[in-house]
Motif scaffolding. Structure first.
Motif, PDB file in Angstrom:
ATOM      1  N   MET A   1       6.221   4.657   0.878  1.00  0.00           N
ATOM      2  CA  MET A   1       6.988   5.704   1.155  1.00  0.00           C
ATOM      3  C   MET A   1       6.405   7.189   1.510  1.00  0.00           C
ATOM      4  O   MET A   1       6.666   7.792   2.603  1.00  0.00           O
ATOM      5  CB  MET A   1       7.905   5.950   0.110  1.00  0.00           C
ATOM      6  N   ALA A   2       5.290   7.362   0.792  1.00  0.00           N
ATOM      7  CA  ALA A   2       4.522   8.522   0.764  1.00  0.00           C
ATOM      8  C   ALA A   2       3.659   8.400   2.197  1.00  0.00           C
ATOM      9  O   ALA A   2       3.635   9.604   2.842  1.00  0.00           O
ATOM     10  CB  ALA A   2       3.551   8.728  -0.088  1.00  0.00           C
ATOM     11  N   ALA A   3       2.986   7.312   2.692  1.00  0.00           N
ATOM     12  CA  ALA A   3       2.379   7.291   3.813  1.00  0.00           C
ATOM     13  C   ALA A   3       3.339   7.308   4.963  1.00  0.00           C
ATOM     14  O   ALA A   3       2.940   7.885   6.058  1.00  0.00           O
ATOM     15  CB  ALA A   3       1.692   5.739   3.836  1.00  0.00           C
ATOM     16  N   ARG A   4       4.314   6.770   4.921  1.00  0.00           N
ATOM     17  CA  ARG A   4       5.428   6.911   6.110  1.00  0.00           C
ATOM     18  C   ARG A   4       5.920   8.369   6.326  1.00  0.00           C
ATOM     19  O   ARG A   4       5.754   8.955   7.439  1.00  0.00           O
ATOM     20  CB  ARG A   4       6.868   6.141   5.834  1.00  0.00           C
ATOM     21  N   GLU A   5       6.014   9.133   5.395  1.00  0.00           N
ATOM     22  CA  GLU A   5       6.230  10.700   5.251  1.00  0.00           C
ATOM     23  C   GLU A   5       5.141  11.462   5.931  1.00  0.00           C
ATOM     24  O   GLU A   5       5.233  12.372   6.687  1.00  0.00           O
ATOM     25  CB  GLU A   5       6.485  11.097   3.738  1.00  0.00           C
ATOM     26  N   ARG A   6       3.853  10.833   5.940  1.00  0.00           N
ATOM     27  CA  ARG A   6       2.703  11.552   6.432  1.00  0.00           C
ATOM     28  C   ARG A   6       2.099  10.801   7.768  1.00  0.00           C
ATOM     29  O   ARG A   6       1.197  11.273   8.362  1.00  0.00           O
ATOM     30  CB  ARG A   6       1.492  11.433   5.393  1.00  0.00           C
TER      31      ARG A   6
ATOM     32  N   VAL B   1       1.182   7.845   8.417  1.00  0.00           N
ATOM     33  CA  VAL B   1       0.084   6.933   8.382  1.00  0.00           C
ATOM     34  C   VAL B   1       0.776   5.501   7.461  1.00  0.00           C
ATOM     35  O   VAL B   1       0.487   4.880   6.813  1.00  0.00           O
ATOM     36  CB  VAL B   1      -1.062   7.363   7.358  1.00  0.00           C
ATOM     37  N   GLY B   2       2.175   5.333   7.919  1.00  0.00           N
ATOM     38  CA  GLY B   2       2.674   4.446   7.362  1.00  0.00           C
ATOM     39  C   GLY B   2       2.252   2.886   7.383  1.00  0.00           C
ATOM     40  O   GLY B   2       2.156   2.036   6.575  1.00  0.00           O
ATOM     41  N   ARG B   3       1.570   2.875   8.650  1.00  0.00           N
ATOM     42  CA  ARG B   3       1.228   1.310   9.105  1.00  0.00           C
ATOM     43  C   ARG B   3      -0.237   1.175   8.075  1.00  0.00           C
ATOM     44  O   ARG B   3      -0.365   0.112   7.392  1.00  0.00           O
ATOM     45  CB  ARG B   3       0.848   1.105  10.250  1.00  0.00           C
ATOM     46  N   ALA B   4      -1.194   2.016   7.946  1.00  0.00           N
ATOM     47  CA  ALA B   4      -2.183   2.023   7.087  1.00  0.00           C
ATOM     48  C   ALA B   4      -1.981   1.945   5.739  1.00  0.00           C
ATOM     49  O   ALA B   4      -2.421   1.347   4.875  1.00  0.00           O
ATOM     50  CB  ALA B   4      -2.933   3.386   7.525  1.00  0.00           C
ATOM     51  N   GLY B   5      -0.884   2.609   5.375  1.00  0.00           N
ATOM     52  CA  GLY B   5      -0.236   2.671   3.785  1.00  0.00           C
ATOM     53  C   GLY B   5       0.157   1.247   3.649  1.00  0.00           C
ATOM     54  O   GLY B   5       0.023   0.607   2.197  1.00  0.00           O
TER      55      GLY B   5
ATOM     56  N   ARG C   1       1.625  -7.004   5.104  1.00  0.00           N
ATOM     57  CA  ARG C   1       1.593  -5.594   5.874  1.00  0.00           C
ATOM     58  C   ARG C   1       2.686  -5.596   6.773  1.00  0.00           C
ATOM     59  O   ARG C   1       3.430  -4.519   6.870  1.00  0.00           O
ATOM     60  CB  ARG C   1       0.255  -5.510   6.450  1.00  0.00           C
ATOM     61  N   GLU C   2       2.863  -6.583   7.637  1.00  0.00           N
ATOM     62  CA  GLU C   2       4.114  -6.538   8.446  1.00  0.00           C
ATOM     63  C   GLU C   2       4.975  -6.404   8.012  1.00  0.00           C
ATOM     64  O   GLU C   2       6.088  -5.775   8.444  1.00  0.00           O
ATOM     65  CB  GLU C   2       3.677  -7.814   9.489  1.00  0.00           C
ATOM     66  N   GLN C   3       5.495  -7.265   6.762  1.00  0.00           N
ATOM     67  CA  GLN C   3       6.845  -6.853   6.249  1.00  0.00           C
ATOM     68  C   GLN C   3       6.985  -5.441   5.489  1.00  0.00           C
ATOM     69  O   GLN C   3       8.116  -5.147   5.720  1.00  0.00           O
ATOM     70  CB  GLN C   3       6.711  -7.814   5.025  1.00  0.00           C
ATOM     71  N   LEU C   4       6.108  -4.705   5.235  1.00  0.00           N
ATOM     72  CA  LEU C   4       6.229  -3.457   4.712  1.00  0.00           C
ATOM     73  C   LEU C   4       6.096  -2.505   5.789  1.00  0.00           C
ATOM     74  O   LEU C   4       6.956  -1.411   5.579  1.00  0.00           O
ATOM     75  CB  LEU C   4       5.230  -3.258   3.650  1.00  0.00           C
ATOM     76  N   ALA C   5       5.526  -2.675   6.859  1.00  0.00           N
ATOM     77  CA  ALA C   5       5.371  -1.658   7.921  1.00  0.00           C
ATOM     78  C   ALA C   5       6.259  -1.649   9.184  1.00  0.00           C
ATOM     79  O   ALA C   5       6.725  -0.631   9.534  1.00  0.00           O
ATOM     80  CB  ALA C   5       3.848  -1.794   8.418  1.00  0.00           C
TER      81      ALA C   5
ATOM     82  N   ARG D   1       7.730  -2.236  12.675  1.00  0.00           N
ATOM     83  CA  ARG D   1       7.174  -1.970  13.862  1.00  0.00           C
ATOM     84  C   ARG D   1       6.737  -0.628  14.083  1.00  0.00           C
ATOM     85  O   ARG D   1       6.257  -0.271  15.041  1.00  0.00           O
ATOM     86  CB  ARG D   1       8.221  -2.437  15.066  1.00  0.00           C
ATOM     87  N   GLY D   2       6.496   0.101  12.893  1.00  0.00           N
ATOM     88  CA  GLY D   2       6.292   1.632  13.110  1.00  0.00           C
ATOM     89  C   GLY D   2       5.050   1.531  13.421  1.00  0.00           C
ATOM     90  O   GLY D   2       4.079   0.802  13.090  1.00  0.00           O
ATOM     91  N   LYS D   3       4.483   2.794  14.004  1.00  0.00           N
ATOM     92  CA  LYS D   3       3.195   3.062  14.559  1.00  0.00           C
ATOM     93  C   LYS D   3       2.730   4.230  13.948  1.00  0.00           C
ATOM     94  O   LYS D   3       3.551   5.180  13.697  1.00  0.00           O
ATOM     95  CB  LYS D   3       2.990   3.285  16.050  1.00  0.00           C
ATOM     96  N   ASP D   4       1.345   4.375  13.499  1.00  0.00           N
ATOM     97  CA  ASP D   4       0.852   5.508  12.778  1.00  0.00           C
ATOM     98  C   ASP D   4       0.872   6.697  13.957  1.00  0.00           C
ATOM     99  O   ASP D   4       0.477   6.623  14.890  1.00  0.00           O
ATOM    100  CB  ASP D   4      -0.628   5.262  12.099  1.00  0.00           C
ATOM    101  N   ARG D   5       0.945   7.973  13.319  1.00  0.00           N
ATOM    102  CA  ARG D   5       0.992   9.271  14.098  1.00  0.00           C
ATOM    103  C   ARG D   5      -0.381   9.827  13.869  1.00  0.00           C
ATOM    104  O   ARG D   5      -0.801  10.779  14.651  1.00  0.00           O
ATOM    105  CB  ARG D   5       1.952  10.088  13.858  1.00  0.00           C
ATOM    106  N   SER D   6      -1.164   9.379  12.887  1.00  0.00           N
ATOM    107  CA  SER D   6      -2.452   9.972  12.382  1.00  0.00           C
ATOM    108  C   SER D   6      -3.414   8.872  11.953  1.00  0.00           C
ATOM    109  O   SER D   6      -2.983   7.794  11.377  1.00  0.00           O
ATOM    110  CB  SER D   6      -2.302  11.198  11.478  1.00  0.00           C
TER     111      SER D   6
END
Length: 204
Positions: A94-99, A101-105, A169-173, A175-180
């Motif tokens: 959740m923190a990674a999504r907020e920042r 970097v959700g896919r990396a998280g 990772r695919e289950q958690l992320a 189709r979202g893409k990282d902005r940073s």
């Protein structure tokens, strides 16, 4: 029958295994109970955890932002309980999504939750700010090569374990893409999953 251990080892063993609820992290069942409108302590369990263990797990959930202090589940907690990982890992996601970097998280959480992707787990990782970032870099190298078996073997990865991490990772992320690509944001997200393990350095 033939024993594969000595008589002394047999005598040291307990008659029964410790019930799982007495040796597992209670944060997940407590969060789920709260999401369902109840409390784990109210359930009639054959083997009930101690009050201290329940309080310790609840305190962790409060520090993660999943529960209100002395109250019920938060909006963040309801989002965390939907993820198929323990609360610490869910908070990192959740923190990674907020920042941004959700896919990396999601990849970091998958690497922490699944089995080690290396063939030789005792092999030292390259030095850097974090071992988990080093594992992330190795995984991404394999991903850039489309996870080809020859490449995975060459860089010392277990292809089956790599595939498990990729699926997680695919289950958690989704189709979202990282902005940073800022690794500092990713490290901040990881720290938010371990608020009770962060120390402050006092300079004399």
């Amino acid at each position: 029958c033939i024993r594969l251990y000595t008589r002394q080892e047999l005598q040291r063993q307990s008659e029964y295994d410790t019930p799982e609820i007495l040796r597992t992290d209670l944060s997940s069942p407590i969060l789920l109970s709260c999401a369902l409108g109840g409390e784990l302590s109210e359930l009639m369990l054959i083997d009930s955890p101690s009050t201290q263990e329940l309080e310790r797990a609840r305190a962790l959930l409060e520090r993660l932002g999943a529960l209100e202090c002395g109250g019920g589940i938060t909006k963040l907690g309801r989002e965390m309980v939907r993820l198929p990982v323990e609360p610490r890992m869910a908070r990192v996601v959740m923190a990674a999504r907020e920042r941004g970097v959700g896919r990396a998280g999601a990849l970091v959480v998958a690497l922490l939750s699944e089995r080690d992707i290396r063939l030789q787990r005792e092999s030292p990782l390259e030095t850097g700010p974090s071992d988990i970032l080093a594992l992330k870099d190795i995984f991404e190298e394999a991903e850039a090569g489309r996870f080809k078996p020859a490449l995975c073997r060459r860089i010392g990865l277990n292809q089956h374990a790599v595939e498990q991490v990729r699926r997680a990772r695919e289950q958690l992320a989704g189709r979202g893409k990282d902005r940073s690509k800022d690794e500092a944001l990713l490290l901040e997200s990881i720290l938010l999953g371990f608020p009770d393990r962060v120390a402050a350095l006092e300079l004399a």
